[in-house]
Design a protein around this motif. Structure first.
Motif, PDB file in Angstrom:
ATOM      1  N   GLY A 126       0.479  -1.025   0.088  1.00  0.00           N
ATOM      2  CA  GLY A 126       0.179   0.253   0.159  1.00  0.00           C
ATOM      3  C   GLY A 126       1.057   1.210   0.355  1.00  0.00           C
ATOM      4  N   LEU A 127       1.883   1.280   0.937  1.00  0.00           N
ATOM      5  CA  LEU A 127       2.861   2.453   0.699  1.00  0.00           C
ATOM      6  C   LEU A 127       3.741   2.540  -0.567  1.00  0.00           C
ATOM      7  N   LEU A 128       3.690   1.771  -1.016  1.00  0.00           N
ATOM      8  CA  LEU A 128       4.391   2.239  -2.688  1.00  0.00           C
ATOM      9  C   LEU A 128       3.768   2.438  -3.179  1.00  0.00           C
ATOM     10  N   THR A 129       2.325   1.929  -3.553  1.00  0.00           N
ATOM     11  CA  THR A 129       1.024   2.398  -4.531  1.00  0.00           C
ATOM     12  C   THR A 129       1.296   3.677  -4.124  1.00  0.00           C
ATOM     13  N   LEU A 130       1.153   4.065  -3.020  1.00  0.00           N
ATOM     14  CA  LEU A 130       0.808   5.107  -2.385  1.00  0.00           C
ATOM     15  C   LEU A 130       1.661   6.570  -3.439  1.00  0.00           C
ATOM     16  N   GLY A 131       2.979   5.670  -3.413  1.00  0.00           N
ATOM     17  CA  GLY A 131       3.756   6.526  -3.754  1.00  0.00           C
ATOM     18  C   GLY A 131       4.156   6.758  -5.101  1.00  0.00           C
ATOM     19  N   SER A 164      -6.411  12.613  -7.804  1.00  0.00           N
ATOM     20  CA  SER A 164      -6.339  12.346  -6.125  1.00  0.00           C
ATOM     21  C   SER A 164      -7.638  12.371  -5.289  1.00  0.00           C
ATOM     22  N   VAL A 165      -8.145  12.684  -5.386  1.00  0.00           N
ATOM     23  CA  VAL A 165      -9.499  12.442  -4.752  1.00  0.00           C
ATOM     24  C   VAL A 165      -9.773  10.438  -4.823  1.00  0.00           C
ATOM     25  N   GLY A 166      -9.479  10.030  -5.932  1.00  0.00           N
ATOM     26  CA  GLY A 166      -9.224   8.693  -5.519  1.00  0.00           C
ATOM     27  C   GLY A 166      -8.753   8.080  -5.465  1.00  0.00           C
ATOM     28  N   VAL A 167      -7.434   9.046  -5.295  1.00  0.00           N
ATOM     29  CA  VAL A 167      -6.157   8.061  -3.880  1.00  0.00           C
ATOM     30  C   VAL A 167      -6.607   8.316  -2.068  1.00  0.00           C
ATOM     31  N   VAL A 168      -7.239  10.084  -2.309  1.00  0.00           N
ATOM     32  CA  VAL A 168      -7.181   9.716  -0.633  1.00  0.00           C
ATOM     33  C   VAL A 168      -8.545   8.593  -0.508  1.00  0.00           C
ATOM     34  N   LEU A 169      -9.774   8.029  -1.089  1.00  0.00           N
ATOM     35  CA  LEU A 169     -10.733   8.026  -0.709  1.00  0.00           C
ATOM     36  C   LEU A 169     -10.338   6.349  -1.251  1.00  0.00           C
ATOM     37  N   GLY A 170      -9.385   5.914  -1.701  1.00  0.00           N
ATOM     38  CA  GLY A 170      -8.544   4.219  -1.808  1.00  0.00           C
ATOM     39  C   GLY A 170      -7.814   4.296  -0.304  1.00  0.00           C
ATOM     40  N   VAL A 171      -6.914   5.406   0.051  1.00  0.00           N
ATOM     41  CA  VAL A 171      -5.954   5.063   1.145  1.00  0.00           C
ATOM     42  C   VAL A 171      -7.340   5.126   2.192  1.00  0.00           C
ATOM     43  N   VAL A 172      -8.025   6.045   2.185  1.00  0.00           N
ATOM     44  CA  VAL A 172      -9.029   5.706   3.461  1.00  0.00           C
ATOM     45  C   VAL A 172      -9.972   4.252   3.911  1.00  0.00           C
ATOM     46  N   GLU A 173     -10.192   3.982   2.299  1.00  0.00           N
ATOM     47  CA  GLU A 173     -10.697   2.586   2.324  1.00  0.00           C
ATOM     48  C   GLU A 173      -9.259   1.445   2.963  1.00  0.00           C
ATOM     49  N   PHE A 174      -8.363   1.854   2.598  1.00  0.00           N
ATOM     50  CA  PHE A 174      -7.708  -0.030   3.436  1.00  0.00           C
ATOM     51  C   PHE A 174      -7.250   1.222   4.589  1.00  0.00           C
ATOM     52  N   ILE A 175      -7.545   2.112   5.153  1.00  0.00           N
ATOM     53  CA  ILE A 175      -7.096   2.151   6.583  1.00  0.00           C
ATOM     54  C   ILE A 175      -8.398   2.012   7.356  1.00  0.00           C
ATOM     55  N   ALA A 176      -9.571   2.335   6.980  1.00  0.00           N
ATOM     56  CA  ALA A 176     -10.945   1.663   7.464  1.00  0.00           C
ATOM     57  C   ALA A 176     -10.645   0.278   7.393  1.00  0.00           C
ATOM     58  N   ARG A 177     -10.509  -0.618   5.964  1.00  0.00           N
ATOM     59  CA  ARG A 177     -10.673  -2.051   6.663  1.00  0.00           C
ATOM     60  C   ARG A 177      -9.613  -2.560   7.808  1.00  0.00           C
TER      61      ARG A 177
END
Length: 717
Positions: A126-131, A164-177
């Motif tokens: 996830g960190l690599l994908t975010l970077g 950016s919205v898509g990336v932020v929402l993806g991070v939020v969904e990952f953290i929530a899970r």
């Protein structure tokens, strides 16, 4: 439900990128875009499958796709927007990203399969994908800084915002899970609730946003520009409204019918409700979309109204200037353009001449018609077609859109326009309507030209038939009258009788000149052409006018720079044109209402060499100018503003100039007055010179330009 949504977005994205790739399989941008889309599709599809019973392990594959997708997106941005100053992403970077994704997926599947907590490989992946996505977004912003066009910068900013919205929402969904204790695939969960439970508390919005960003990039790959965002935004709003209404209706229905107790009743009710709404939606959707498009295009919502009004009024136009004027007034009045211009083919300039213009800037008055443009000037030309032959015309005019005016076998001209500063261009539907309006204008142009040609031919035929009879029936009695009057001159007459006798002689001469003008206009135009130096010719014309006493109390000057090129012309015919123009100018100055002009006006003969191919002869005066009432009729035969004029002087001048391959036009003089400009091709000793045929049509060949402001006529023409 979550699994279905992920699967649908995967199919949509894979379809878009495949369609774009099939259009040009060898293009680097298309191949990178294909790899990006399929990586996203694999990531979303495998994640959807992992939400199903006994398939949780397949979710490790989605990690590999999620890591590879931003690397390919980075490559796509580099291929599409090559102006960026940063070096392109090396190919080995993509190989490294794919390899790291494969290693993380394998480690997760082997070492952490079946465990309820988030695994370290998932966190690292996830960190690599975010970077990688962060660097891709920075790449988009850098491309925005390097973009030349303001609207392109706007579109890239929107693409970066959506991504950016898509990336932020993806991070939020990952953290929530990750932090939700109920998300545990090892625990038995009912089938219908499994997808929603494993998705976590945050709904799957990120794949929807990702699909929208992919759609925007799809337009960039397919058409080499980003999609018109107003159109995308409007369609999304309308679709959201329709889906929202259906959702409310279904939710309300389910409040009254228990799905588990009466499944058939509930299903039948939902089916009827959906069918009724879709039937109604099909009827009202276009109207809702039109209102939404007007809202997102504010403050230019009136394009539809402008085109409808143009469709109603255009058939009533009776002249080429009238057609051009109505086109620019309608399109610029819609509020969607910064400027609009209409250029029409003009044989005298071997290209197209500007006939009407409204808005910012001052586009070129004449444009040569490159033979390579003729084939592509049958379709709309814009930045979406960078390889079109007529793209050079778009750059020359600094325009954003060119609408061709053509028939089945000929190019008549074009409408060029620039988008307004706040706008983002026209939607595809609007372009189709604009193209249809241009086709309608071309048909009206053809009809008006045909009618004008018929009227002119009939007029000339009538004049030709009358000329011979006039020469015989009028000149013979005139000769007798003049002869008798000259005999009486020898008699001793008192003062009043002698004065009346001179009136008879003068009026006889005037009538004879009218007959001569008729004959001159009606007979075929023949020229004896040779190289002519314009400096001595202008000086000769000025001397003739001074010697006749016509320029008394008028300052007549000649201004010819040194080393002026020669023109290939009939010297006597050209002198005839200049003499007529100078005499008109002198009479205009004397007719000026100001006493200062009557005591001493100014008339100037000048020569200019604007480019290597043309030479301009100018007759300037500081008289009252030309009134708008005769603007479109200045060179029309038998039109005059002087009681003693024949109305044939300027018409004959135009025929002579056209026979030399040139053109004549009336301009406003800065500070007041009129400039009559005659443009002729420069003579070259190595050129093959062919006598031009005089242009008889007063619609396409008569040109009155208002480049310097409103036009006002020289009394005396």
């Amino acid at each position: 439900m979550s699994a279905i949504l992920y699967a649908l977005t995967a199919v949509v994205v894979a379809s878009l990128v495949t369609h774009a790739w099939l259009r040009d399989p060898e293009a680097p941008a298309n191949r990178a875009f294909l790899a990006m889309g399929w990586s996203l599709g694999v990531a979303w599809l495998t994640f959807a499958l992992s939400l199903l019973p006994h398939l949780a392990a397949i979710g490790a594959v989605s990690m590999m796709g999620a890591i590879a997708a931003p690397a390919f997106a980075w490559r796509t941005i580099d291929a599409l927007f090559a102006r960026t100053s940063r070096p392109p992403l090396p190919p080995w970077w993509i190989a490294v990203a794919v390899a790291l994704g494969a290693i993380a997926a394998a480690a997760d599947a082997i070492g952490w399969w079946g465990r309820p907590t988030v695994s370290p490989p998932e966190v690292l992946g996830g960190l690599l994908t975010l970077g990688l996505w962060t660097n891709t977004l920075q790449r988009i912003l850098k491309a925005r800084e390097d973009a030349a066009l303001p609207r392109q910068r706007t579109r890239l900013a929107w693409l970066a915002a959506v991504g950016s919205v898509g990336v932020v929402l993806g991070v939020v969904e990952f953290i929530a899970r990750s932090i939700d204790p109920s998300v545990d695939a090892s625990v038995p969960i009912p089938f219908l609730e499994r997808g929603l439970t494993l998705q976590g508390v945050v709904p799957p919005i990120s794949p929807v946003i990702g699909a929208i960003a992919t759609y925007l990039l799809y337009h960039a790959v397919l058409r080499r520009r980003l999609a018109a965002l107003q159109e995308v935004f409007a369609h999304l709003l309308v679709a959201s409204f329709g889906a929202g209404v259906l959702l409310v209706a279904h939710t309300t229905t389910m409040q009254f019918i228990a799905l588990t107790r009466y499944p058939l009743h509930a299903g039948f009710s939902l089916f009827l409700l959906s069918a009724a709404w879709l039937t109604l939606w099909e009827a009202i959707r276009p109207r809702i979309l039109r209102y939404v498009l007007r809202w997102v295009h504010h403050p230019g919502p009136d394009l539809d109204h402008a085109l409808l009004e143009l469709q109603r009024t255009l058939p009533g136009a009776r002249s080429t200037p009238g057609i051009a004027r109505r086109l620019v007034e309608a399109l610029h009045g819609s509020g969607r353009t910064a400027w609009v211009g209409v250029w029409l083919v003009d044989a005298r300039v071997d290209g197209c001449a500007l006939r009407a213009h409204q808005g910012e800037g001052r586009p070129p008055a004449r444009v040569g018609l490159d033979p390579a443009w003729r084939s592509s000037l049958r379709e709309v030309v814009d930045e979406d077609h960078p390889d079109a032959p007529a793209r050079g015309l778009l750059d020359l005019l600094d325009a954003d859109l060119i609408l061709p005016l053509h028939t089945d076998d000929a190019v008549l001209g074009w409408i060029a326009l620039s988008y307004s500063a706040y706008g983002d261009g026209f939607t595809e539907a609007e372009r189709r309507r604009l193209h249809r309006s241009a086709d309608a204008a071309a048909r009206v142009l053809v009809n008006v030209e045909a009618l004008a040609r018929m009227a002119e031919e009939q007029r000339l035929a009538t004049v030709g038939a009358l000329s011979a009879g006039l020469a015989h029936e009028i000149r013979n009695p005139l000769a007798g009258l003049k002869g008798a009057a000259q005999v009486l001159r020898d008699a001793e007459l008192d003062g009043l009788s002698a004065e009346m006798l001179e009136v008879v002689v003068g009026e006889t001469d005037r009538l004879d000149s009218v007959v001569a003008a008729f004959l001159d206009y009606a007979r075929p135009m023949h020229t004896a052409r040779e190289p002519v130096a314009v400096g001595p010719l202008l000086q000769h014309v000025a001397n003739v006018v001074r010697a006749s006493g016509e320029s008394e109390d008028v300052e007549l000057t000649v201004d010819v720079p040194e080393a002026m090129p020669q023109v290939y012309a009939d010297r006597d015919r050209l002198a005839q044109v200049l003499l007529n123009l100078v005499r008109n100018a002198v009479q205009a100055v004397r007719a000026a209402p100001s006493p200062a002009h009557r005591l001493g006006g100014h008339v100037r003969l000048a020569a200019r060499h604007p480019d290597d191919e043309t030479l301009q002869l100018r007759v300037e005066d500081d008289g009252p100018g030309i009134s708008p009432a005769v603007r479109d009729r200045l060179f029309t035969p038998f039109v005059t503003t002087r009681s003693e004029g024949t109305g044939l002087g300027l018409a004959i001048c135009q025929r002579i100039v056209s026979a030399h391959g040139g053109w004549i036009e009336a301009l406003d003089r800065p500070g007041g007055g009129t400039v009559m400009a005659v443009e002729l091709p420069v003579w070259s000793p190595h050129a093959d010179v062919v006598d031009a045929q005089p242009v008889e049509s007063t619609v396409m060949s008569s040109t009155v330009s208002d480049k310097s402001g409103p036009i006002t006529p020289m009394p005396g023409t």
